[in-house]
Design a protein around this motif. Sequence first.
Motif, PDB file in Angstrom:
ATOM      1  N   SER A 106       5.114  -0.933   4.498  1.00  0.00           N
ATOM      2  CA  SER A 106       3.968  -0.958   3.584  1.00  0.00           C
ATOM      3  C   SER A 106       3.811  -2.278   2.834  1.00  0.00           C
ATOM      4  CB  SER A 106       4.040   0.210   2.583  1.00  0.00           C
ATOM      5  OG  SER A 106       4.053   1.435   3.276  1.00  0.00           O
ATOM      6  N   LEU A 116      -2.429   6.321   6.978  1.00  0.00           N
ATOM      7  CA  LEU A 116      -1.362   5.318   6.904  1.00  0.00           C
ATOM      8  C   LEU A 116      -1.296   4.508   8.198  1.00  0.00           C
ATOM      9  CD1 LEU A 116       1.170   4.085   5.549  1.00  0.00           C
ATOM     10  CD2 LEU A 116       2.470   5.961   6.556  1.00  0.00           C
ATOM     11  N   TYR A 131       0.826  -1.201   0.000  1.00  0.00           N
ATOM     12  CA  TYR A 131       0.000   0.000   0.000  1.00  0.00           C
ATOM     13  C   TYR A 131       0.862   1.253   0.000  1.00  0.00           C
ATOM     14  CZ  TYR A 131       0.938  -0.519   5.009  1.00  0.00           C
ATOM     15  OH  TYR A 131       1.553  -0.688   6.224  1.00  0.00           O
ATOM     16  N   ASP A 132       0.259   2.322  -0.524  1.00  0.00           N
ATOM     17  CA  ASP A 132       0.860   3.649  -0.517  1.00  0.00           C
ATOM     18  C   ASP A 132      -0.252   4.601  -0.095  1.00  0.00           C
ATOM     19  OD1 ASP A 132       2.396   5.883  -0.849  1.00  0.00           O
ATOM     20  OD2 ASP A 132       2.447   5.787  -3.032  1.00  0.00           O
ATOM     21  N   HIS A 171      -2.145   0.518   8.541  1.00  0.00           N
ATOM     22  CA  HIS A 171      -1.121  -0.384   9.073  1.00  0.00           C
ATOM     23  C   HIS A 171      -1.660  -1.174  10.271  1.00  0.00           C
ATOM     24  CE1 HIS A 171       3.024  -1.739   9.667  1.00  0.00           C
ATOM     25  NE2 HIS A 171       2.764  -1.628  10.956  1.00  0.00           N
TER      26      HIS A 171
END
Length: 91
Positions: free
Chosen positions: A32, A15, A7-8, A19
């Motif tokens: 990531s 984020l 993922y970005d 996570h």
Amino acid sequence: MFVVVTYDIADPKRLNRVHRLLKDYGVPVQYSVFECDLDWGKIDEMLLRLKAEMDMDEDALLVYPVCQECRRKVQICGQGEIWVDRDWWIY
């Protein structure tokens, strides 16, 4: 089904949420990148929860299914190890 999730996420708060959410489904192996061993129902559940946290105009998430034969061929250079859920091993 063994999957690699990458993922970005553009926003630091999103984020962190993504996570933390992914820790419910797999193991972080790099920044990531998660490895997950899930059935299709859990994959669908995971994606539904992730989409609720993401901004589809700014963020990206990729889920790569990895077959058992390909998983055996994974090569690691440098530090790292192949994640294995020992509960699933048959001795």
